[in-house]
Structures are given as structure tokens and as C-alpha cells.
Write a protein that holds these residues in place. Structure first.
Motif, short mmCIF file in Angstrom:
data_model
loop_
_atom_site.label_atom_id
_atom_site.label_comp_id
_atom_site.label_asym_id
_atom_site.label_seq_id
_atom_site.Cartn_x
_atom_site.Cartn_y
_atom_site.Cartn_z
N ALA A 218 -14.86 64.89 -10.11
CA ALA A 218 -15.83 63.87 -10.53
C ALA A 218 -16.67 64.39 -11.71
O ALA A 218 -17.08 63.61 -12.57
N LEU A 219 -16.92 65.69 -11.74
CA LEU A 219 -17.71 66.27 -12.83
C LEU A 219 -16.83 66.62 -14.03
O LEU A 219 -17.33 67.09 -15.05
N GLY A 220 -15.51 66.45 -13.87
CA GLY A 220 -14.61 66.75 -15.00
C GLY A 220 -14.34 68.23 -15.18
O GLY A 220 -14.01 68.68 -16.28
N ILE A 221 -14.45 69.01 -14.10
CA ILE A 221 -14.23 70.47 -14.19
C ILE A 221 -12.87 70.81 -13.58
O ILE A 221 -12.56 70.36 -12.47
N PRO A 222 -12.04 71.60 -14.26
CA PRO A 222 -10.75 71.98 -13.68
C PRO A 222 -10.92 72.91 -12.47
O PRO A 222 -11.95 73.58 -12.35
N VAL A 223 -9.90 72.92 -11.62
CA VAL A 223 -9.99 73.73 -10.40
C VAL A 223 -8.88 74.78 -10.36
O VAL A 223 -7.89 74.70 -11.07
N LYS A 224 -9.12 75.78 -9.51
CA LYS A 224 -8.14 76.83 -9.20
C LYS A 224 -8.42 77.27 -7.77
O LYS A 224 -9.47 76.95 -7.22
#
Ligand code: DI6
Ligand code: FE
Length: 387
Positions: A218-224
Motif C-alpha cells: 500500500a505504501l509502494g515499498i518493495p518486499v523481501k
């Protein structure tokens, strides 16, 4: 040697740099006339690679866990130490007690060791604060490393690393009351390049991680994600479902996980330091990653518990000797694929338009980088075009 790995090696090569970027690279004999009267540095036959990238570290933390090392040598397992209040939680106490200056001093010593091995980009995670103030402090310290040293820093928010003692038995409440609000606060301060988590029996379930990832998306941050390190809980598939940049560790991942990661373009980050330190018996499924075309990165996982190692060169050696990766794969793992694991497209290769971050090695062939143990052949590192 016929059929020897190519490494993309160019014999008698030349690299042209301008304004901190690579402007041309190729065989000396093809050097365009326009570059011929530039100032030159004769490397006398040395090997040039992209500067290295350590794409998974926890170098910001307080204290150390030498006592836990002794306990494990006396027979305790990593999970037993963690359940007895040691492990990650003991580093949390030391990190909460440390000032920003102390955290920075400790981190710089570790970062200096990696720079000396030709690293120009380092990823640094939070995750030893587990309260909002300390998580933010860790990320600020991580970012400040880049103003103290010639290195680029990418930060990952790892609020979902462990449940702190004050939330014992209430992991869901921790996620709602601390982890997600902490992410929002860190993002509001511009401190987060990616969101990470630890999906494991001693940490968080896939459902709990999914809630954090939903907020990240939702915040537009990529994940790992730290996935399938000690058991298979479906973390790699969860990561793939969220289009994660990477899934890391992966000892217990299987063929289906590799397939899901390949479809999602998720990089497999191989961390042999933790495998070695924990004397893990199950190796990550390298052959499956290869077969499905999952790009593999290699990193130190530098942390005070499961991988107290700062040498990326040693990680390369371990990836080959312990996991049978090739030296060529190991080199791609600390350059091109490490950049991809961080979502960076301006580093990790020697290509026009990319940053002039280079490592110059006193070696005859790139295989030597993974071959030696405890030997550093770096001659010079170039950072943003500066020697
Ligand atoms: N997996 C690891 O190997 C590190 N974190 C994680 O999620 C270990 C962290 C530690 O033991 O302090
Ligand atoms: Fe880690």
C-alpha cells in the motif's frame, strides 16, 4: 581451457569513465578514437569486476553473541538459545541500550571490512529494535554510514524479525501495534528502501508476514523475506506472491518454491555464513534454482548471531564449496544478481550508463575470487569514478 566459464571476461579490456559513470567498456583494440586521449590508468593485466554488493546484512546492532557461540558449542541449538531468551532478543536488549554514536561506531568497523574487499553497496536491515524508536534509530544509523564512508547504503525495515519480550505470546498484537506503525513512521521519514521479514517457527507465520507486506504494498515499498531458513513454512511462495525482490536463506525451499520464485522474478539470496555457523545439514536447492532460472545472489548475512561474518569473498568461497555453486555464479551473486535483489539497475555490471563502481584485483582469473580462503586480493576500488 575449452569450455571454461566465460564470466563475460574481456581480455586486454578498457573501461572509460566520466562524471562518475561508465561511458564505454570493451576490448582495448575497439576503443573509440574520442576516448583515446583521456587520462589513463594502466592496470598492468589486473582483473576488473563491478564493485561488490553485499545485499543482505544486519551490520547495525549492539553487543555481540560470543557467549551464545559458546553455548552452541556446549550443545544448545540456535532455536533452543532463542527460546531461552538468547538469540535475536539478546541483541535487541544490547541495541536498545546503545546510543546512535555507539551503533554507528560498531557498524562502521564492520562496513570498513567489507569496503576493504571491494564492496561499494551494502544493504542494512533494522530488526534489532523491535520498538518504534529503536527501529528508526537503526535505520538512521544505517543511512548515516553512507555519509561517513564511500559506500552506498540500501535500508530494509525488518520490524518483523522477532517478537520482543514485552509482547511475548502476543505476536499479532506486536505486528499491529509496533511493526506496522513503525513501518509507517520509518517510511514517513524516508528511511525505507524495502520491507523484510523473518518467516519462521521462532519468528512470524506467513499470515502475519502477509499483513506487513500488505502495508508495504500500500505504501509502494518493495518486499523481501527471510524464508525457509530452518523449516519450510511457505515463505518463498508468499514472497513470490507479493512479487518480492528476493527470498533469502532458502535451505528448506523445494522445487515448487523455486518455480514460484522464477515466475515472480524473485531472486534467491544464498547465505552460506548462516548455514555454516548453525551447522545446518540441509543445503538450499541450488540445482532447482538453476533449472528454473532463478537468479542467485550471495551475501554475508553479517549479524551477531547466525552469521558473524563480514567477508563477502569468504561467502563466495562457501557458496561454491558448501553448495556447489560455480565461481562464476558466485561472482554474479555478489554483483549483477545482488543489484537485482536490491531492485537497483544502476550497478552490478560494467556497462555504459551504470555507476563507475569497480573493483580491481591482483589476480589472473576471476575464479580466484571464490577460490582463496581468507585472502584479499583487492588492489583498488573505484567508487563513483573516484579512485
Ligand atoms: N535469520 C538470520 O539468520 C538472522 N536473522 C534472521 O532472520 C539471525 C539474526 C540473529 O540471530 O541475530
Ligand atoms: Fe538475515
Amino acid at each position: 581451457m575449452d569450455g571454461a566459464p566465460a564470466y563475460g571476461l574481456v581480455e586486454q579490456g578498457a573501461v572509460v569513465m566520466a562524471d562518475g559513470l561508465i561511458s564505454w567498456a570493451g576490448p582495448m583494440s575497439d576503443l573509440p578514437a574520442e576516448f583515446r586521449d583521456q587520462e589513463t590508468l594502466d592496470l598492468e593485466g589486473r582483473v576488473v569486476t563491478p564493485a561488490l554488493i553485499d545485499c543482505h546484512t544486519h551490520v547495525v546492532h549492539g553487543g555481540n553473541r560470543a557467549r551464545e557461540f559458546e553455548m552452541r558449542l556446549e550443545g544448545a541449538t540456535y532455536e533452543e538459545v532463542a527460546r531461552a531468551g538468547g538469540g535475536i532478543v539478546s541483541t535487541v536488549s544490547a541495541t536498545r541500550a546503545a546510543s546512535e554514536a555507539e551503533l554507528l561506531e560498531g557498524a562502521l568497523a564492520r562496513v570498513d571490512a567489507t569496503i576493504a574487499e571491494g564492496v561499494a553497496t551494502i544493504e542494512i536491515k533494522s530488526g534489532y529494535g523491535l520498538d518504534i524508536d529503536t527501529e528508526l534509530r537503526m535505520l538512521r544509523v544505517a543511512r548515516s554510514v553512507a555519509s561517513r564512508r564511500p559506500v552506498r547504503v540500501r535500508t530494509s525495515y525488518l520490524g518483523a524479525h522477532a517478537t520482543p519480550p514485552e509482547y511475548n505470546g502476543r505476536a499479532d498484537a506486536y505486528i499491529d501495534e509496533v511493526c506496522i506503525p513503525g513501518l509507517e513512521a520509518a517510511h514517513a521519514e524516508g528511511l525505507v528502501d524495502a520491507v523484510d521479514g523473518f518467516c519462521e517457527g521462532i519468528a512470524f507465520s506467513p499470515a502475519q508476514i502477509a499483513r506487513v507486506f500488505d502495508r508495504a504494498k500500500a505504501l509502494g515499498i518493495p518486499v523481501k523475506l527471510h524464508a525457509e531458513q530452518l523449516s519450510n513454512l511457505g515463505g518463498a511462495r508468499l514472497a513470490a506472491r507479493y512479487g518480492a525482490l528476493s527470498a533469502d536463506h532458502l535451505e528448506y525451499a523445494n522445487d515448487g518454491d523455486a518455480e514460484a520464485m522464477a515466475r515472480a522474478g524473485t531472486i534467491a539470496v544464498i547465505l552460506p555464513g548462516a548455514f555454516y555457523t548453525l551447522r545446518e545439514a540441509v543445503a538450499p536447492p541450488i540445482a532447482a534454482f538453476r533449472a528454473h532460472g532463478v537468479p542467485m545472489a550471495v551475501a554475508t548475512d553479517c549479524n551477531p548471531g547466525s552469521s558473524p561474518m563480514s567477508s563477502l569473498l569468504l561467502s563466495m568461497n562457501m557458496a561454491c564449496t558448501l553448495f556447489r555453486m560455480t565461481p562464476e555464479e558466485a561472482l554474479a551473486g555478489v554483483t549483477r544478481n545482488a543489484a537485482r535483489a536490491l531492485g537497483m539497475d544502476d550497478a552490478g555490471m560494467i556497462k555504459p550508463g551504470l555507476r563507475a563502481d569497480l573493483a580491481i584485483w591482483d589476480i589472473e582469473h576471476p575464479a580466484e575470487l571464490a577460490y582463496r580462503i581468507g585472502f584479499n586480493p583487492l588492489w583498488k576500488r573505484i567508487f563513483g569514478g573516484d579512485l
